[in-house]
Design a protein around this motif. Structure first.
Motif, PDB file in Angstrom:
ATOM      1  N   SER A  44       9.392   0.747  -2.345  1.00  0.00           N
ATOM      2  CA  SER A  44       8.644  -0.721  -3.535  1.00  0.00           C
ATOM      3  C   SER A  44       8.229  -1.906  -2.113  1.00  0.00           C
ATOM      4  O   SER A  44       6.902  -2.054  -2.091  1.00  0.00           O
ATOM      5  CB  SER A  44       9.333  -1.315  -4.464  1.00  0.00           C
ATOM      6  OG  SER A  44       8.340  -2.040  -4.955  1.00  0.00           O
ATOM      7  N   SER A  45       8.687  -2.189  -1.579  1.00  0.00           N
ATOM      8  CA  SER A  45       8.049  -3.971  -0.475  1.00  0.00           C
ATOM      9  C   SER A  45       6.847  -2.863   0.531  1.00  0.00           C
ATOM     10  O   SER A  45       6.169  -2.772   0.804  1.00  0.00           O
ATOM     11  CB  SER A  45       9.796  -4.243   0.320  1.00  0.00           C
ATOM     12  OG  SER A  45      10.202  -4.453  -0.596  1.00  0.00           O
ATOM     13  N   THR A  46       7.632  -1.338   1.189  1.00  0.00           N
ATOM     14  CA  THR A  46       6.533  -0.822   2.053  1.00  0.00           C
ATOM     15  C   THR A  46       5.619  -0.942   1.289  1.00  0.00           C
ATOM     16  O   THR A  46       4.368  -0.726   1.846  1.00  0.00           O
ATOM     17  CB  THR A  46       7.281   0.559   2.316  1.00  0.00           C
ATOM     18  OG1 THR A  46       8.284   0.166   3.181  1.00  0.00           O
ATOM     19  CG2 THR A  46       6.797   0.793   3.426  1.00  0.00           C
ATOM     20  N   ARG A  47       5.577  -0.097   0.169  1.00  0.00           N
ATOM     21  CA  ARG A  47       4.358   0.384  -0.713  1.00  0.00           C
ATOM     22  C   ARG A  47       3.613  -1.410  -0.722  1.00  0.00           C
ATOM     23  O   ARG A  47       1.920  -0.914  -0.832  1.00  0.00           O
ATOM     24  CB  ARG A  47       4.090   1.065  -1.871  1.00  0.00           C
ATOM     25  CG  ARG A  47       4.715   2.509  -1.882  1.00  0.00           C
ATOM     26  CD  ARG A  47       4.626   3.491  -3.312  1.00  0.00           C
ATOM     27  NE  ARG A  47       5.679   2.502  -3.566  1.00  0.00           N
ATOM     28  CZ  ARG A  47       6.920   2.533  -4.394  1.00  0.00           C
ATOM     29  NH1 ARG A  47       7.144   3.728  -3.184  1.00  0.00           N
ATOM     30  NH2 ARG A  47       8.204   2.220  -4.751  1.00  0.00           N
ATOM     31  N   ASN A  48       3.853  -1.885  -0.624  1.00  0.00           N
ATOM     32  CA  ASN A  48       3.266  -3.349  -1.289  1.00  0.00           C
ATOM     33  C   ASN A  48       2.646  -3.164   0.227  1.00  0.00           C
ATOM     34  O   ASN A  48       1.443  -4.153  -0.348  1.00  0.00           O
ATOM     35  CB  ASN A  48       4.224  -4.592  -1.932  1.00  0.00           C
ATOM     36  CG  ASN A  48       4.384  -4.025  -3.270  1.00  0.00           C
ATOM     37  OD1 ASN A  48       4.111  -3.617  -4.018  1.00  0.00           O
ATOM     38  ND2 ASN A  48       5.716  -4.291  -3.797  1.00  0.00           N
ATOM     39  N   ILE A  49       3.310  -3.762   0.623  1.00  0.00           N
ATOM     40  CA  ILE A  49       2.661  -3.563   1.886  1.00  0.00           C
ATOM     41  C   ILE A  49       0.721  -3.119   2.266  1.00  0.00           C
ATOM     42  O   ILE A  49       0.581  -3.326   3.016  1.00  0.00           O
ATOM     43  CB  ILE A  49       3.310  -3.793   3.073  1.00  0.00           C
ATOM     44  CG1 ILE A  49       4.724  -4.917   3.167  1.00  0.00           C
ATOM     45  CG2 ILE A  49       2.978  -4.372   4.913  1.00  0.00           C
ATOM     46  CD1 ILE A  49       6.016  -4.348   3.897  1.00  0.00           C
ATOM     47  N   VAL A  50       1.423  -1.644   2.287  1.00  0.00           N
ATOM     48  CA  VAL A  50       0.156  -1.506   2.597  1.00  0.00           C
ATOM     49  C   VAL A  50      -0.648  -1.577   2.467  1.00  0.00           C
ATOM     50  O   VAL A  50      -1.943  -1.030   2.744  1.00  0.00           O
ATOM     51  CB  VAL A  50       1.291   0.536   2.792  1.00  0.00           C
ATOM     52  CG1 VAL A  50      -0.125   1.098   2.718  1.00  0.00           C
ATOM     53  CG2 VAL A  50       1.831   1.080   3.561  1.00  0.00           C
ATOM     54  N   VAL A  51      -0.298  -1.364   0.593  1.00  0.00           N
ATOM     55  CA  VAL A  51      -1.629  -2.276  -0.670  1.00  0.00           C
ATOM     56  C   VAL A  51      -2.548  -3.537  -0.376  1.00  0.00           C
ATOM     57  O   VAL A  51      -3.546  -3.201   0.024  1.00  0.00           O
ATOM     58  CB  VAL A  51      -1.068  -2.424  -2.127  1.00  0.00           C
ATOM     59  CG1 VAL A  51      -2.210  -2.607  -2.432  1.00  0.00           C
ATOM     60  CG2 VAL A  51      -0.570  -0.434  -2.134  1.00  0.00           C
ATOM     61  N   LEU A  52      -1.493  -4.360  -0.111  1.00  0.00           N
ATOM     62  CA  LEU A  52      -2.172  -5.825   0.400  1.00  0.00           C
ATOM     63  C   LEU A  52      -2.652  -5.160   2.054  1.00  0.00           C
ATOM     64  O   LEU A  52      -3.661  -6.101   2.179  1.00  0.00           O
ATOM     65  CB  LEU A  52      -1.062  -6.707   0.206  1.00  0.00           C
ATOM     66  CG  LEU A  52       0.017  -6.932  -0.126  1.00  0.00           C
ATOM     67  CD1 LEU A  52       1.143  -7.918   0.226  1.00  0.00           C
ATOM     68  CD2 LEU A  52      -1.291  -7.728  -1.283  1.00  0.00           C
ATOM     69  N   ALA A  53      -1.953  -4.505   2.707  1.00  0.00           N
ATOM     70  CA  ALA A  53      -2.772  -4.156   4.432  1.00  0.00           C
ATOM     71  C   ALA A  53      -4.698  -3.788   4.128  1.00  0.00           C
ATOM     72  O   ALA A  53      -5.457  -3.926   4.738  1.00  0.00           O
ATOM     73  CB  ALA A  53      -2.177  -3.501   5.223  1.00  0.00           C
ATOM     74  N   VAL A  54      -4.496  -2.711   3.615  1.00  0.00           N
ATOM     75  CA  VAL A  54      -5.553  -1.642   3.106  1.00  0.00           C
ATOM     76  C   VAL A  54      -6.960  -3.166   2.400  1.00  0.00           C
ATOM     77  O   VAL A  54      -8.191  -3.237   2.722  1.00  0.00           O
ATOM     78  CB  VAL A  54      -5.940  -1.403   1.926  1.00  0.00           C
ATOM     79  CG1 VAL A  54      -6.682  -0.126   1.609  1.00  0.00           C
ATOM     80  CG2 VAL A  54      -4.766   0.290   2.900  1.00  0.00           C
ATOM     81  N   CYS A  55      -5.963  -4.034   1.315  1.00  0.00           N
ATOM     82  CA  CYS A  55      -6.834  -5.114   0.438  1.00  0.00           C
ATOM     83  C   CYS A  55      -7.798  -5.766   1.564  1.00  0.00           C
ATOM     84  O   CYS A  55      -8.394  -6.429   1.557  1.00  0.00           O
ATOM     85  CB  CYS A  55      -6.541  -5.813  -0.493  1.00  0.00           C
ATOM     86  SG  CYS A  55      -6.101  -4.503  -1.733  1.00  0.00           S
ATOM     87  N   ALA A  56      -6.298  -6.547   2.683  1.00  0.00           N
ATOM     88  CA  ALA A  56      -7.083  -7.534   3.543  1.00  0.00           C
ATOM     89  C   ALA A  56      -8.160  -6.710   4.403  1.00  0.00           C
ATOM     90  O   ALA A  56      -9.030  -7.389   5.368  1.00  0.00           O
ATOM     91  CB  ALA A  56      -5.846  -8.071   4.551  1.00  0.00           C
ATOM     92  N   LEU A  57      -8.129  -5.368   5.309  1.00  0.00           N
ATOM     93  CA  LEU A  57      -9.188  -4.725   5.108  1.00  0.00           C
ATOM     94  C   LEU A  57     -10.097  -4.588   5.454  1.00  0.00           C
ATOM     95  O   LEU A  57     -11.511  -4.828   5.880  1.00  0.00           O
ATOM     96  CB  LEU A  57      -8.214  -3.536   6.567  1.00  0.00           C
ATOM     97  CG  LEU A  57      -7.351  -3.044   7.153  1.00  0.00           C
ATOM     98  CD1 LEU A  57      -6.647  -1.695   7.255  1.00  0.00           C
ATOM     99  CD2 LEU A  57      -7.674  -4.177   8.718  1.00  0.00           C
ATOM    100  N   THR A  58     -10.847  -4.553   4.087  1.00  0.00           N
ATOM    101  CA  THR A  58     -11.661  -4.566   3.059  1.00  0.00           C
ATOM    102  C   THR A  58     -12.751  -5.884   3.309  1.00  0.00           C
ATOM    103  O   THR A  58     -13.747  -5.694   3.242  1.00  0.00           O
ATOM    104  CB  THR A  58     -11.249  -4.390   1.541  1.00  0.00           C
ATOM    105  OG1 THR A  58     -10.597  -5.090   0.926  1.00  0.00           O
ATOM    106  CG2 THR A  58     -11.703  -2.599   1.321  1.00  0.00           C
TER     107      THR A  58
END
Length: 282
Positions: free
Chosen positions: A14-28
């Motif tokens: 779950s932490s890995t998924r959250n990090i990936v989602v936050l990274a994608v949002c940051a890149l946008t």
């Protein structure tokens, strides 16, 4: 495999998924910001020949000078800062007092009716009242910065009242009652006791109103008629539409308008956190 190990693996997944989602949002956010910065620092030749993502060969500061003069940036900055500061001050003082009266008198039917009436304005779309609003402000002679501040206060009154009343109702009323027993008036109780306790909500509402009034484009567009009263978004829009798409100065003006917002955000974010901690301790 034990249940404890399974739960640990699920938490890591779950932490890995959250990090990936936050990274994608940051890149946008970071990718468009990167493109804006590198475009503002490129010469016109580099902008035409490049793809938009490569770094500039040399820093071309002339874009910022052109944007400063072409958009009349100092005047637009002063107008925007005046509107933002006036809106925040009026909202914090007037809305907090209004919401306090509402929150402490909702047991009375007239205040309940008024509360419902104010919150019902949340469901009124701005385009419905836009044209009558333009005519009315022109007739009253407030199609200026003062009228803009007043309308920001009025249009955001329902949401801000909801936020303030919800927060005030969590404050212990015994503190106010003790002060009233000592002879303090209602106004003195609010300004000396309640208002300092509203620091976390004041910070939240203040930041929201500052960002809204600073970045808003539609209301200044339909309200302001004097070119000398243009705010930054309006001045940048006029500049971009009359310079045959000069991307370098255009992006430079965008960066200059964003810089004060970033400074205010960094300062106020620290103040919000400290205010929340004070509220939790109290």
């Amino acid at each position: 495999m034990t249940s404890l190990a399974v739960r640990g693996r699920r938490r890591r997944s779950s932490s890995t998924r959250n990090i990936v989602v936050l990274a994608v949002c940051a890149l946008t956010i970071l990718i468009p910001l990167y493109i804006a910065v590198v475009t503002a620092l490129k010469s016109p030749g580099e902008i035409i020949a490049g793809t938009g993502i490569e770094l500039p060969g040399s820093l071309y500061w002339q874009n910022f000078a052109d944007a400063w003069t072409s958009t009349n940036f100092p005047r637009a900055l002063l107008n925007t800062a005046t509107v933002a500061a006036g809106t925040v001050l009026l909202v914090l003082v007037a809305t907090s007092a209004f919401a306090y009266a509402m929150a402490r008198n909702l047991h009375r039917w007239e205040f309940r009716v008024a509360h419902v009436f104010v919150l019902a304005a949340l469901f009124v779309p701005f385009p419905i009242v836009m044209l009558p609003l333009v005519q009315q402000t022109a007739a009253w002679g407030i199609d200026n910065l003062f009228g803009l501040i007043l309308l920001y206060f009025v249009f955001n009154l329902p949401l801000n009242t909801l936020l303030y009343t919800s927060f005030i109702r969590t404050l212990p009323i015994e503190i106010e009652q003790a002060a009233q027993l000592d002879g303090a008036s209602t106004g003195r109780v609010f300004w000396r006791i309640v208002f300092p306790l509203l620091a976390p909500m004041n910070a939240t509402v203040g930041i929201l109103m500052f960002l809204h009034s600073w970045n808003d484009f539609l209301l200044p567009l339909v309200l302001l008629t004097d070119p000398d009263l243009r705010t930054l978004p309006l001045a940048q829009s006029v500049f971009s539409s009359t310079t045959n798409v000069s991307y370098g100065p255009a992006f430079a003006s965008y960066l200059m308008s964003v810089l004060p917002v970033l400074v205010v955000y960094l300062i106020s974010q620290r103040w919000v956190l400290s205010g929340v901690m004070r509220g939790a301790i109290q």
